[in-house]
Design an enzyme around this catalytic site. Structure first.
Site, PDB file in Angstrom:
ATOM      1  N   THR A  35      44.841  25.811  53.155  1.00 30.61           N
ATOM      2  CA  THR A  35      44.870  26.078  51.714  1.00 30.61           C
ATOM      3  C   THR A  35      45.973  27.078  51.355  1.00 30.61           C
ATOM      4  O   THR A  35      46.299  27.230  50.192  1.00 30.61           O
ATOM      5  CB  THR A  35      43.509  26.615  51.215  1.00 30.61           C
ATOM      6  OG1 THR A  35      43.165  27.761  51.993  1.00 30.61           O
ATOM      7  CG2 THR A  35      42.412  25.574  51.355  1.00 30.61           C
ATOM      8  N   ASP A  51      44.700  28.694  63.788  1.00 28.49           N
ATOM      9  CA  ASP A  51      43.355  28.706  63.220  1.00 28.49           C
ATOM     10  C   ASP A  51      42.516  29.770  63.905  1.00 28.49           C
ATOM     11  O   ASP A  51      42.515  29.862  65.148  1.00 28.49           O
ATOM     12  CB  ASP A  51      42.743  27.318  63.445  1.00 28.49           C
ATOM     13  CG  ASP A  51      41.527  27.106  62.581  1.00 28.49           C
ATOM     14  OD1 ASP A  51      41.563  26.208  61.730  1.00 28.49           O
ATOM     15  OD2 ASP A  51      40.533  27.854  62.764  1.00 28.49           O
ATOM     16  N   ALA A  74      40.822  34.804  55.763  1.00 29.66           N
ATOM     17  CA  ALA A  74      40.873  33.404  56.204  1.00 29.66           C
ATOM     18  C   ALA A  74      39.504  32.740  56.079  1.00 29.66           C
ATOM     19  O   ALA A  74      38.672  32.823  56.988  1.00 29.66           O
ATOM     20  CB  ALA A  74      41.360  33.338  57.657  1.00 29.66           C
ATOM     21  N   TYR A 141      28.653  29.232  49.718  1.00 28.57           N
ATOM     22  CA  TYR A 141      29.828  30.096  49.860  1.00 28.57           C
ATOM     23  C   TYR A 141      29.402  31.566  49.933  1.00 28.57           C
ATOM     24  O   TYR A 141      29.760  32.291  50.877  1.00 28.57           O
ATOM     25  CB  TYR A 141      30.775  29.848  48.681  1.00 28.57           C
ATOM     26  CG  TYR A 141      31.806  30.928  48.497  1.00 28.57           C
ATOM     27  CD1 TYR A 141      32.755  31.182  49.480  1.00 28.57           C
ATOM     28  CD2 TYR A 141      31.826  31.711  47.341  1.00 28.57           C
ATOM     29  CE1 TYR A 141      33.694  32.186  49.313  1.00 28.57           C
ATOM     30  CE2 TYR A 141      32.765  32.706  47.161  1.00 28.57           C
ATOM     31  CZ  TYR A 141      33.693  32.952  48.152  1.00 28.57           C
ATOM     32  OH  TYR A 141      34.603  33.946  47.991  1.00 28.57           O
ATOM     33  N   HIS A 189      39.509  27.292  38.777  1.00 31.08           N
ATOM     34  CA  HIS A 189      39.324  28.576  38.098  1.00 31.08           C
ATOM     35  C   HIS A 189      39.781  28.547  36.648  1.00 31.08           C
ATOM     36  O   HIS A 189      40.738  27.843  36.297  1.00 31.08           O
ATOM     37  CB  HIS A 189      40.048  29.686  38.874  1.00 31.08           C
ATOM     38  CG  HIS A 189      39.448  29.903  40.221  1.00 31.08           C
ATOM     39  ND1 HIS A 189      40.075  29.535  41.387  1.00 31.08           N
ATOM     40  CD2 HIS A 189      38.244  30.407  40.580  1.00 31.08           C
ATOM     41  CE1 HIS A 189      39.278  29.827  42.403  1.00 31.08           C
ATOM     42  NE2 HIS A 189      38.168  30.352  41.949  1.00 31.08           N
TER      43      HIS A 189
HETATM   44  N1  UDP Z   1      34.752  27.827  33.229  1.00 31.52           N
HETATM   45  C1  UDP Z   1      34.834  27.017  32.116  1.00 31.52           C
HETATM   46  N2  UDP Z   1      35.695  25.968  32.159  1.00 31.52           N
HETATM   47  C2  UDP Z   1      36.454  25.661  33.241  1.00 31.52           C
HETATM   48  C3  UDP Z   1      36.381  26.500  34.399  1.00 31.52           C
HETATM   49  C4  UDP Z   1      35.499  27.585  34.350  1.00 31.52           C
HETATM   50  O1  UDP Z   1      34.153  27.241  31.105  1.00 31.52           O
HETATM   51  O2  UDP Z   1      37.202  24.668  33.201  1.00 31.52           O
HETATM   52  C5  UDP Z   1      33.849  29.007  33.198  1.00 31.52           C
HETATM   53  C6  UDP Z   1      32.836  29.051  34.324  1.00 31.52           C
HETATM   54  O3  UDP Z   1      31.664  28.366  33.943  1.00 31.52           O
HETATM   55  C7  UDP Z   1      32.601  30.559  34.463  1.00 31.52           C
HETATM   56  C8  UDP Z   1      33.957  31.174  34.075  1.00 31.52           C
HETATM   57  O4  UDP Z   1      34.666  30.140  33.371  1.00 31.52           O
HETATM   58  O5  UDP Z   1      31.645  31.004  33.521  1.00 31.52           O
HETATM   59  C9  UDP Z   1      34.789  31.599  35.274  1.00 31.52           C
HETATM   60  O6  UDP Z   1      34.820  30.510  36.203  1.00 31.52           O
HETATM   61  P1  UDP Z   1      35.737  30.522  37.474  1.00 31.52           P
HETATM   62  O7  UDP Z   1      35.548  29.216  38.192  1.00 31.52           O
HETATM   63  O8  UDP Z   1      37.122  30.892  37.089  1.00 31.52           O
HETATM   64  O9  UDP Z   1      35.188  31.714  38.356  1.00 31.52           O
HETATM   65  P2  UDP Z   1      33.693  32.035  38.924  1.00 31.52           P
HETATM   66  O10 UDP Z   1      33.075  32.957  37.907  1.00 31.52           O
HETATM   67  O11 UDP Z   1      32.972  30.749  39.086  1.00 31.52           O
HETATM   68  O12 UDP Z   1      33.965  32.721  40.198  1.00 31.52           O
END
Ligand code: UDP
Length: 329
Positions: A35, A51, A74, A141, A189
């Site tokens: 990744t 790895d 990692a 996770y 994200h």
């Molecule tokens: N979120 C959203 N739309 C997207 C991606 C994320 O509304 O397309 C929301 C998600 O439900 C969370 C916040 O944005 O409440 C942050 O999500 P992200 O995946 O960035 O980080 P996480 O909080 O899951 O680590």
């Protein structure tokens, strides 16, 4: 010091390498490039492709290099994927860390700073979240990251290894030099997905649920700039080098923003209308996650420098608009 950075070609790893090198440290990077990105490997770092589950390979790095301390990024880190393929997470995150710790013990390397997560807490009992709050992860996770912390703790009890676990909240933004930034595939994200709209790669951003018990119904998160996270790793390594005990710290700004507020700020930064569409909730999303980082501030002397959301998104936009496909040409 000579620091071994595992996962130094990834998002937070590459930003930490950059800060370490700017601080005058010697850096050795290990990354399997699954990744991570070869383009994100710092030119002044020594790089080994391999790895961490491969004991012979890890041993050879410790034999070739006189390592003073390890910073460990990692791991696999996608919540959704961890729910559909948990054993991938147990294999890479837990098995990888086990092999690493075995090799560290065998080579007398006794300091490790570890990339942990707010996902170790699960659904919070109260806000802001303290390091002493209960840890009941709601996804595989978070469970593997918590188990990695515990593996370090018990290795410490038996073999004297000292660790610092840094529990990040929402890492975001990019290096101010614009050379490195966030590049996940697939991207999940919020901030990079929002910025795909002004970049012409997406029609609209989806808001995952607007019926949460928050001020505008959308989820609240604590967004922390990746360079501030990077600085915390350097402070944590200094803390261990000074002979301090193992410890756990939250890293966040202590301020929560709703999904709608993040989108509105991105509209301001980019000057694009960024259409948004409300869609169903994403499973496993807690309504509100905000860190108390008082402990990192008082014990490590950590002070986030990029605590303004507009500035954070501006650094991300500076990266994404010039690298719409991440590191790919
Ligand atoms: N979120 C959203 N739309 C997207 C991606 C994320 O509304 O397309 C929301 C998600 O439900 C969370 C916040 O944005 O409440 C942050 O999500 P992200 O995946 O960035 O980080 P996480 O909080 O899951 O680590």
């Amino acid at each position: 010091m000579k620091i071994l950075v595992l996962g130094g070609a990834g998002y937070i790893g590459s930003h930490t390498v950059s800060e370490l090198i700017d601080a005058g440290e010697q850096v050795v990077i290990v990354d399997n490039l699954e990744t991570g990105h070869i383009e994100a490997v710092h030119e002044k770092a020594k790089f080994y492709k391999g790895d961490i589950r491969d004991r012979e390979f890890v041993d050879s790095v410790f034999e070739n290099e006189k390592i003073d301390g390890v910073i460990h990024f990692a791991a696999n880190s996608l919540v959704g994927e961890s729910m559909t393929n948990p054993l991938k997470y147990y294999d890479n995150n837990l098995n990888g860390t086990k092999v690493l710790l075995q090799s560290m013990v065998a080579h007398g390397v006794d300091k490790i700073v570890f990339s942990s997560t707010a996902a170790t807490y699960g659904e919070p009992e109260s806000i802001p979240i303290l390091e002493t709050d209960k840890t009941e992860p709601t996804n595989a996770y978070g469970e593997t990251k918590l188990s990695m912390e515990k593996m370090m703790k018990w290795t410490g009890v038996a073999h004297g290894l000292k660790y610092v676990a840094l529990r990040y909240f929402n890492a975001c933004g990019a290096h101010v030099n614009g050379h490195i930034g966030e590049a996940h595939n697939p991207e999940t994200h919020l901030i990079p997905l929002i910025l795909q709209v002004p970049n012409g790669q997406r029609e609209a951003i989806s808001i995952f649920g607007d019926d949460y018990d928050t001020k505008d119904g959308t989820c609240v998160r604590d967004y922390i700039h990746v360079t501030d996270l990077a600085q915390a790793h350097i402070l944590a390594m200094k803390y261990l080098a000074a002979g301090n005990e193992s410890n756990v710290f939250n890293l966040g700004n202590g301020v929560g923003f709703t999904v709608k507020e993040v989108i509105e700020t991105a509209r301001k930064v980019t000057g694009h209308p960024i259409p948004a569409v409300v869609s169903p909730r994403r499973s496993g999303d807690p309504a509100k996650l905000i860190a108390s980082s008082e402990k990192a501030k008082s014990v490590l002397g950590w002070k986030p420098q990029h605590d303004d959301l507009e500035e954070i998104i501006a650094t991300a936009w500076n990266w994404h608009k010039n690298h719409p496909n991440g590191f790919a040409k």
